[in-house]
Design a protein around this motif. Sequence first.
Motif, PDB file in Angstrom:
ATOM      1  N   ARG A 193      62.837  43.650  -2.724  1.00 17.17           N
ATOM      2  CA  ARG A 193      62.903  42.995  -1.423  1.00 17.17           C
ATOM      3  C   ARG A 193      64.124  42.085  -1.297  1.00 17.17           C
ATOM      4  O   ARG A 193      64.597  41.507  -2.274  1.00 17.17           O
ATOM      5  CB  ARG A 193      61.634  42.186  -1.157  1.00 17.17           C
ATOM      6  CG  ARG A 193      60.410  43.062  -1.034  1.00 17.17           C
ATOM      7  CD  ARG A 193      59.232  42.355  -0.412  1.00 17.17           C
ATOM      8  NE  ARG A 193      58.101  43.270  -0.291  1.00 17.17           N
ATOM      9  CZ  ARG A 193      57.959  44.164   0.680  1.00 17.17           C
ATOM     10  NH1 ARG A 193      58.880  44.239   1.638  1.00 17.17           N
ATOM     11  NH2 ARG A 193      56.920  44.966   0.722  1.00 17.17           N
ATOM     12  N   ARG A 235      68.258  46.066  -0.539  1.00 14.33           N
ATOM     13  CA  ARG A 235      66.836  46.021  -0.816  1.00 14.33           C
ATOM     14  C   ARG A 235      66.052  46.102   0.494  1.00 14.33           C
ATOM     15  O   ARG A 235      66.644  46.066   1.574  1.00 14.33           O
ATOM     16  CB  ARG A 235      66.511  44.720  -1.577  1.00 14.33           C
ATOM     17  CG  ARG A 235      67.362  44.623  -2.845  1.00 14.33           C
ATOM     18  CD  ARG A 235      67.207  43.325  -3.609  1.00 14.33           C
ATOM     19  NE  ARG A 235      67.607  42.100  -2.941  1.00 14.33           N
ATOM     20  CZ  ARG A 235      68.855  41.733  -2.677  1.00 14.33           C
ATOM     21  NH1 ARG A 235      69.871  42.539  -2.986  1.00 14.33           N
ATOM     22  NH2 ARG A 235      69.125  40.578  -2.104  1.00 14.33           N
ATOM     23  N   LEU A 236      64.740  46.238   0.376  1.00 11.46           N
ATOM     24  CA  LEU A 236      63.887  46.304   1.560  1.00 11.46           C
ATOM     25  C   LEU A 236      64.084  45.041   2.396  1.00 11.46           C
ATOM     26  O   LEU A 236      63.970  43.930   1.898  1.00 11.46           O
ATOM     27  CB  LEU A 236      62.425  46.442   1.148  1.00 11.46           C
ATOM     28  CG  LEU A 236      62.066  47.721   0.387  1.00 11.46           C
ATOM     29  CD1 LEU A 236      60.634  47.641  -0.143  1.00 11.46           C
ATOM     30  CD2 LEU A 236      62.250  48.956   1.260  1.00 11.46           C
ATOM     31  N   GLY A 237      64.410  45.235   3.652  1.00 11.74           N
ATOM     32  CA  GLY A 237      64.778  44.130   4.539  1.00 11.74           C
ATOM     33  C   GLY A 237      66.254  44.120   4.867  1.00 11.74           C
ATOM     34  O   GLY A 237      66.668  43.459   5.817  1.00 11.74           O
ATOM     35  N   ASP A 274      54.058  48.468  -1.863  1.00  5.09           N
ATOM     36  CA  ASP A 274      55.503  48.439  -1.648  1.00  5.09           C
ATOM     37  C   ASP A 274      56.190  49.669  -2.227  1.00  5.09           C
ATOM     38  O   ASP A 274      57.323  49.987  -1.853  1.00  5.09           O
ATOM     39  CB  ASP A 274      56.121  47.166  -2.200  1.00  5.09           C
ATOM     40  CG  ASP A 274      55.726  46.864  -3.638  1.00  5.09           C
ATOM     41  OD1 ASP A 274      54.919  47.605  -4.224  1.00  5.09           O
ATOM     42  OD2 ASP A 274      56.226  45.865  -4.192  1.00  5.09           O
TER      43      ASP A 274
END
Length: 252
Positions: free
Chosen positions: A30, A59-61, A153
């Motif tokens: 993240r 990353r995620l986001g 996730d």
Amino acid sequence: MQFADLRVPGGEAPASGFPVIVFLHGGAWRAKWSKDYGEAFVEELADEGFATWDVEYRRLGHPGGGYPGTFEDVADALDHLRALVPKHPLDLSRVIAVGHSSGGHLALWLAGRRHMAESGPLYRENPLPLRGVISLAGVNDLELSLTLGDRRDVLELAGVDSLDGGREQLDQIDPGRLLPLGVPLILYIGDKDSDWRLEMTNRFEDKARKAGDTVTTIIVSGANHMDVTDAGTGFSQLIAQSARELLQVPGS
């Protein structure tokens, strides 16, 4: 988000150059977790006589984070070491990946990317080979992490809604589905870590061993999930010794 810091030990380099540790930080893939938390730990590894390549990645986001961007970034970061050799004394015949938590997953994936189909987005011609992988409390097996630890996730990382619906993507990014990885693996985990992570690590070790990989699991007494990258505890010296064994280099 696509950069890395190179640290080269002081003093005279070996004739072949310094062996290299590629470090991949964790944080559930993240954006809120950066490589900053592991920098002191990586500096200690450099003090142990290794060149360190401390990688940041989408990353995620982040735009492009997750599949395939996160994997493209770490693959490109590893292969970019070739471009550094003209200016820095690096021995690219002795490179290992070390990753913490979700970074442990990415470190294992770097070894397994040799299985990528040429038609897929993660294929790279002539990827830089690794001599081994050290996973520190890693999310070593994505499917087991979901089923044992309810790590939803994992699905977000793959960009899918379910295991059944995401089989094609997971086949490309789950180290548990890319076995054998073809290099020696060392799995560190603290005995105070989550129960599901301890079980997942044991099951992944069994799967990897049955597939033909050489695997060593080291359970650190009294350590929790973050202790294994805590600078100043002396843990980096244990990792350095494992790295020397994988790279077959003498102690400092």
